[in-house]
Design a protein around this motif. Structure first.
Motif, PDB file in Angstrom:
ATOM      1  N   PRO A  42      36.359  36.193  25.189  1.00 37.99           N
ATOM      2  CA  PRO A  42      35.735  36.045  26.509  1.00 37.99           C
ATOM      3  C   PRO A  42      35.512  34.582  26.855  1.00 37.99           C
ATOM      4  O   PRO A  42      35.170  33.774  25.989  1.00 37.99           O
ATOM      5  N   ILE A  43      35.697  34.251  28.119  1.00 29.87           N
ATOM      6  CA  ILE A  43      35.458  32.892  28.608  1.00 29.87           C
ATOM      7  C   ILE A  43      34.779  32.982  29.964  1.00 29.87           C
ATOM      8  O   ILE A  43      34.864  34.011  30.655  1.00 29.87           O
ATOM      9  N   ILE A  44      34.101  31.906  30.345  1.00 29.37           N
ATOM     10  CA  ILE A  44      33.515  31.831  31.686  1.00 29.37           C
ATOM     11  C   ILE A  44      33.813  30.468  32.298  1.00 29.37           C
ATOM     12  O   ILE A  44      34.049  29.488  31.587  1.00 29.37           O
ATOM     13  N   ASP A  45      33.818  30.436  33.629  1.00 27.55           N
ATOM     14  CA  ASP A  45      33.834  29.184  34.381  1.00 27.55           C
ATOM     15  C   ASP A  45      32.476  29.048  35.045  1.00 27.55           C
ATOM     16  O   ASP A  45      31.952  30.036  35.601  1.00 27.55           O
TER      17      ASP A  45
ATOM     18  N   ASP B 203      44.724  37.393  34.441  1.00 30.24           N
ATOM     19  CA  ASP B 203      44.925  37.187  35.874  1.00 30.24           C
ATOM     20  C   ASP B 203      43.583  37.131  36.598  1.00 30.24           C
ATOM     21  O   ASP B 203      42.563  37.624  36.105  1.00 30.24           O
ATOM     22  N   ALA B 204      43.601  36.535  37.776  1.00 33.74           N
ATOM     23  CA  ALA B 204      42.375  36.365  38.568  1.00 33.74           C
ATOM     24  C   ALA B 204      41.670  37.694  38.798  1.00 33.74           C
ATOM     25  O   ALA B 204      42.315  38.741  38.992  1.00 33.74           O
ATOM     26  N   PHE B 205      40.350  37.626  38.752  1.00 25.30           N
ATOM     27  CA  PHE B 205      39.466  38.770  39.015  1.00 25.30           C
ATOM     28  C   PHE B 205      39.509  39.838  37.922  1.00 25.30           C
ATOM     29  O   PHE B 205      38.990  40.940  38.109  1.00 25.30           O
ATOM     30  N   ARG B 206      40.127  39.506  36.782  1.00 28.74           N
ATOM     31  CA  ARG B 206      40.115  40.447  35.668  1.00 28.74           C
ATOM     32  C   ARG B 206      39.162  39.946  34.598  1.00 28.74           C
ATOM     33  O   ARG B 206      39.137  38.752  34.273  1.00 28.74           O
ATOM     34  N   SER B 207      38.361  40.850  34.052  1.00 28.39           N
ATOM     35  CA  SER B 207      37.404  40.481  33.006  1.00 28.39           C
ATOM     36  C   SER B 207      37.273  41.642  32.032  1.00 28.39           C
ATOM     37  O   SER B 207      37.790  42.736  32.267  1.00 28.39           O
TER      38      SER B 207
ATOM     39  N   VAL C 251      24.326  26.040  44.244  1.00 26.51           N
ATOM     40  CA  VAL C 251      24.183  27.403  43.735  1.00 26.51           C
ATOM     41  C   VAL C 251      25.120  27.584  42.541  1.00 26.51           C
ATOM     42  O   VAL C 251      26.338  27.543  42.700  1.00 26.51           O
ATOM     43  N   PRO C 252      24.580  27.747  41.319  1.00 26.47           N
ATOM     44  CA  PRO C 252      25.450  27.977  40.159  1.00 26.47           C
ATOM     45  C   PRO C 252      25.957  29.423  40.136  1.00 26.47           C
ATOM     46  O   PRO C 252      25.207  30.355  40.433  1.00 26.47           O
ATOM     47  N   ASN C 253      27.214  29.580  39.820  1.00 26.82           N
ATOM     48  CA  ASN C 253      27.790  30.914  39.722  1.00 26.82           C
ATOM     49  C   ASN C 253      28.803  30.931  38.580  1.00 26.82           C
ATOM     50  O   ASN C 253      29.208  29.878  38.085  1.00 26.82           O
ATOM     51  N   TYR C 254      29.204  32.122  38.170  1.00 26.80           N
ATOM     52  CA  TYR C 254      30.087  32.244  37.020  1.00 26.80           C
ATOM     53  C   TYR C 254      31.303  33.108  37.363  1.00 26.80           C
ATOM     54  O   TYR C 254      31.218  34.051  38.143  1.00 26.80           O
ATOM     55  N   THR C 255      32.412  32.744  36.766  1.00 27.65           N
ATOM     56  CA  THR C 255      33.606  33.585  36.806  1.00 27.65           C
ATOM     57  C   THR C 255      33.872  34.062  35.387  1.00 27.65           C
ATOM     58  O   THR C 255      34.006  33.246  34.472  1.00 27.65           O
ATOM     59  N   GLU C 256      33.922  35.361  35.214  1.00 31.31           N
ATOM     60  CA  GLU C 256      34.177  35.942  33.899  1.00 31.31           C
ATOM     61  C   GLU C 256      35.674  36.203  33.739  1.00 31.31           C
ATOM     62  O   GLU C 256      36.329  36.722  34.638  1.00 31.31           O
TER      63      GLU C 256
END
Length: 280
Positions: A150-153, A202-206, A238-243
């Motif tokens: 798992p990774i996050i941005d 791929d984008a939007f997949r977690s 505003v901090p946000n995360y991408t999983e």
């Protein structure tokens, strides 16, 4: 050159700089002539030692191969392809002091001599190991025992969700794999992706298991940077995360099978004795 600075440089190079009896010439400006060549010589002296130890390293490589192939029947051990073995032997002699890279080369060599699996040895594996750092070798070893990481941005956004990622591909694998640099692990991921060993989803997949992302979002490094975003200038505060997650490519799996996995015991079934089987 300032005299005090010159003294410090001489001290770093070592007391034997002047042992040959040739003193550097001092120009009227105070510049020390001959100091730079001596500094270069001192810096390259470890390489001279490596050249002297090269034959020793080759012998050590043979010992490693004996260990790797000890469970392989002798009739299955054959001459490796020169375009794989020659550079591998050369490169392994450069990294005998690093266990991760040395072991990768040793596995590659051993498998290239194993009649059963040698067809799975890709010529590019030699160059790939050459382009790995010790930390990246540890990461690949970790990858060989798991399906996904798992990774996050961490992103800096406004209230509309517009913004940019300020930290990409953050993971705890650096600590888990025993890397020296546990924070700047994203650079290693970039290199492994470039080499075609791993890939980002791929984008939007977690991952479905969302609890695997919790330790990443609560990591002190991420929380500190999230607080900086909150205290930053509007509107992008505003901090946000991408999983997301990373996984081995098919090429990466093949690399792990050849260069990381321990040589497996290979047994040859005994031929049936048809005469004995027909008796009775």
């Amino acid at each position: 050159m300032d005299k005090e600075i010159a003294k410090e440089v001489v001290k770093e190079i070592g007391k034997d700089v002047y042992s040959d009896g040739v003193k550097p010439v001092v120009k009227p400006s105070g510049e020390l002539v001959g100091l730079v060549p001596r500094a270069i010589k001192a810096a390259l002296s470890p390489l001279e030692k490596w050249i002297l130890k090269r034959e020793y390293n080759v012998e050590e490589t043979k010992k490693l191969l004996e260990k790797k192939l000890e469970n392989v029947p002798p009739e299955l051990i054959e001459e490796p392809e020169p375009h794989i073995a020659v550079p591998a032997i050369q490169y392994i002699s450069y990294c005998m002091d690093n266990a991760e890279l040395r072991d990768m080369y040793a596995n590659l060599l051993a498998n290239s001599m194993n009649k059963v699996v040698k067809n799975g040895v890709h010529p590019g594996f030699v160059e790939i190991i050459k382009q790995l750092s010790p930390d990246e070798a540890k990461i690949m070893k970790y990858f060989s025992h798991t399906d996904t990481i798992p990774i996050i941005d961490l992103k800096r956004e406004n209230e509309k969700g517009e913004g940019i990622a300020v930290i990409k591909n953050f993971s705890s694998i650096g600590k888990d794999a025993g890397c020296e640099d546990v924070i700047g692990i994203g650079k290693s991921f970039d290199n492994l992706i470039r080499l075609g060993l791993i890939k980002r989803a791929d984008a939007f997949r977690s991952l479905v298991q969302k609890d695997r992302y919790t330790p990443l979002k609560e990591h002190p490094f991420i929380k500190t940077n999230a607080d900086r975003i909150k205290n930053g200038p509007e509107p992008y505060n505003v901090p946000n995360y991408t999983e997301s997650y990373l996984f081995l490519t098919d090429f990466g799996k093949s690399f792990c099978n050849i260069c990381i996995d321990t040589i497996k015991v290979i047994t040859i079934p005994l031929p049936l004795d048809l005469n004995n089987n027909n008796q009775g």
